[in-house]
Design an enzyme around this catalytic site. Structure first.
Site, PDB file in Angstrom:
ATOM      1  N   LEU A  13     -11.314  -6.704  -3.507  1.00  0.00           N
ATOM      2  CA  LEU A  13     -11.761  -7.173  -2.200  1.00  0.00           C
ATOM      3  C   LEU A  13     -12.591  -6.137  -1.466  1.00  0.00           C
ATOM      4  CD1 LEU A  13      -8.440  -8.923  -1.165  1.00  0.00           C
ATOM      5  CD2 LEU A  13     -10.596 -10.074  -1.699  1.00  0.00           C
ATOM      6  N   ASP A  53      -8.315   9.737  -0.329  1.00  0.00           N
ATOM      7  CA  ASP A  53      -6.977   9.295  -0.718  1.00  0.00           C
ATOM      8  C   ASP A  53      -6.193   9.084   0.573  1.00  0.00           C
ATOM      9  OD1 ASP A  53      -4.336   8.979  -1.524  1.00  0.00           O
ATOM     10  OD2 ASP A  53      -4.326  10.692  -2.882  1.00  0.00           O
ATOM     11  N   ASN A  80      -8.813  -1.138   4.013  1.00  0.00           N
ATOM     12  CA  ASN A  80      -8.580  -2.087   2.932  1.00  0.00           C
ATOM     13  C   ASN A  80      -7.616  -1.571   1.868  1.00  0.00           C
ATOM     14  OD1 ASN A  80      -9.487  -4.369   0.946  1.00  0.00           O
ATOM     15  ND2 ASN A  80      -9.971  -2.477  -0.134  1.00  0.00           N
ATOM     16  N   TYR A 156       6.219  -4.649  -0.081  1.00  0.00           N
ATOM     17  CA  TYR A 156       4.844  -5.030   0.246  1.00  0.00           C
ATOM     18  C   TYR A 156       4.795  -5.918   1.487  1.00  0.00           C
ATOM     19  CZ  TYR A 156       0.194  -7.045  -0.088  1.00  0.00           C
ATOM     20  OH  TYR A 156      -1.084  -7.446   0.199  1.00  0.00           O
ATOM     21  N   LYS A 160       3.095  -5.124   5.293  1.00  0.00           N
ATOM     22  CA  LYS A 160       2.013  -5.864   5.928  1.00  0.00           C
ATOM     23  C   LYS A 160       2.421  -6.410   7.295  1.00  0.00           C
ATOM     24  CE  LYS A 160      -1.147  -5.164   2.879  1.00  0.00           C
ATOM     25  NZ  LYS A 160      -2.342  -4.340   3.218  1.00  0.00           N
ATOM     26  N   THR A 189      -7.998 -11.222  -8.011  1.00  0.00           N
ATOM     27  CA  THR A 189      -8.279  -9.823  -8.317  1.00  0.00           C
ATOM     28  C   THR A 189      -7.206  -9.295  -9.263  1.00  0.00           C
ATOM     29  OG1 THR A 189      -6.930  -8.959  -6.503  1.00  0.00           O
ATOM     30  CG2 THR A 189      -9.231  -9.508  -5.986  1.00  0.00           C
TER      31      THR A 189
END
Length: 230
Positions: A13, A53, A80, A156, A160, A189
């Site tokens: 992305l 990084d 991103n 995860y 978010k 992806t």
């Protein structure tokens, strides 16, 4: 000249966002941890590369100094870079697995945003776009008709959720910069095993916000279809 930095811009992305913004006339810098891959991606796109990084204070500070030496302002920052973490059940997810995901997905946003605030504030209408996920939405994970309800990714998903709240807190307290969160949705992806809609569709929300300029809102969470239920 619209100067844009995209973290994790060497593939997926981030790469597609860079491609589309270059087509829209932006001068794009790709930030990537892997220098070889980052340079190759930048060369293919006609972008510039900076080693970055997001988990490393020194790397981020050095990247900020590099761009400061090259640019007098930064119009758009797209946070991103992100990782999924291990595919394990919530009960089997260890503290270290949480820490690894949060270091990139949450603390990386904080680290990069803080480092680039001076360059952003030098722009006329600066904008920060944070890539979140519907997997962190309390509403969507309880909707059996949504794909977000199928993946119990504790580290995860919660990272978010934190990214979205961070975005709102920045938007409320930093009025001179526009802060918004975008959800790419399930996009085809490496990250998703190439399941979902196209990467172009996955970048629609980010590209829209990045190209609105002074008309960009602040404090929003959207996907390609509009306001994201939260």
């Amino acid at each position: 000249m619209t100067n844009t930095l995209i973290t994790g811009g060497n593939k997926g992305l981030g790469y597609e966002t860079a491609r589309r913004l270059i087509d829209a006339g932006h001068t794009v810098w790709i930030g990537a941890r892997d220098a070889e891959r980052g340079r190759a991606a930048a060369a293919a796109l006609g972008a510039s590369f900076v080693q970055l990084d997001v988990t490393d204070d020194t790397s981020v500070a050095t990247a900020a100094k590099t761009l400061h030496a090259e640019l007098d302002h930064l119009d758009v920052l797209v946070n991103n870079a992100g990782i999924r973490g291990d595919l394990v059940s919530p009960e089997d997810t260890s503290v270290e697995q949480f820490r690894t995901v949060y270091e990139t997905n949450v603390l990386g946003v904080v680290r990069v945003t803080r480092a680039f605030l001076p360059l952003l504030r030098a722009a006329a209408t600066p904008s920060v776009i944070n890539v979140t996920s519907g997997l962190g939405s309390f509403t969507l994970i309880h909707d059996p008709d949504r794909v977000e309800s199928k993946y119990p990714l504790a580290a995860y998903s919660s990272s978010k959720t934190a990214v979205t709240m961070l975005t709102m807190q920045y938007a409320r307290t930093i009025p001179d910069i526009r802060f918004n969160a975008v959800d790419p949705g399930q996009s085809a992806t490496d990250f998703t095993g190439h399941l979902g809609h196209t990467v172009e569709e996955g970048t629609d929300a980010a590209v829209r916000l990045a190209t609105l300029g002074p008309d960009a809102p602040t404090g929003t969470v959207t996907d390609r279809d509009g306001v994201l239920p939260w």
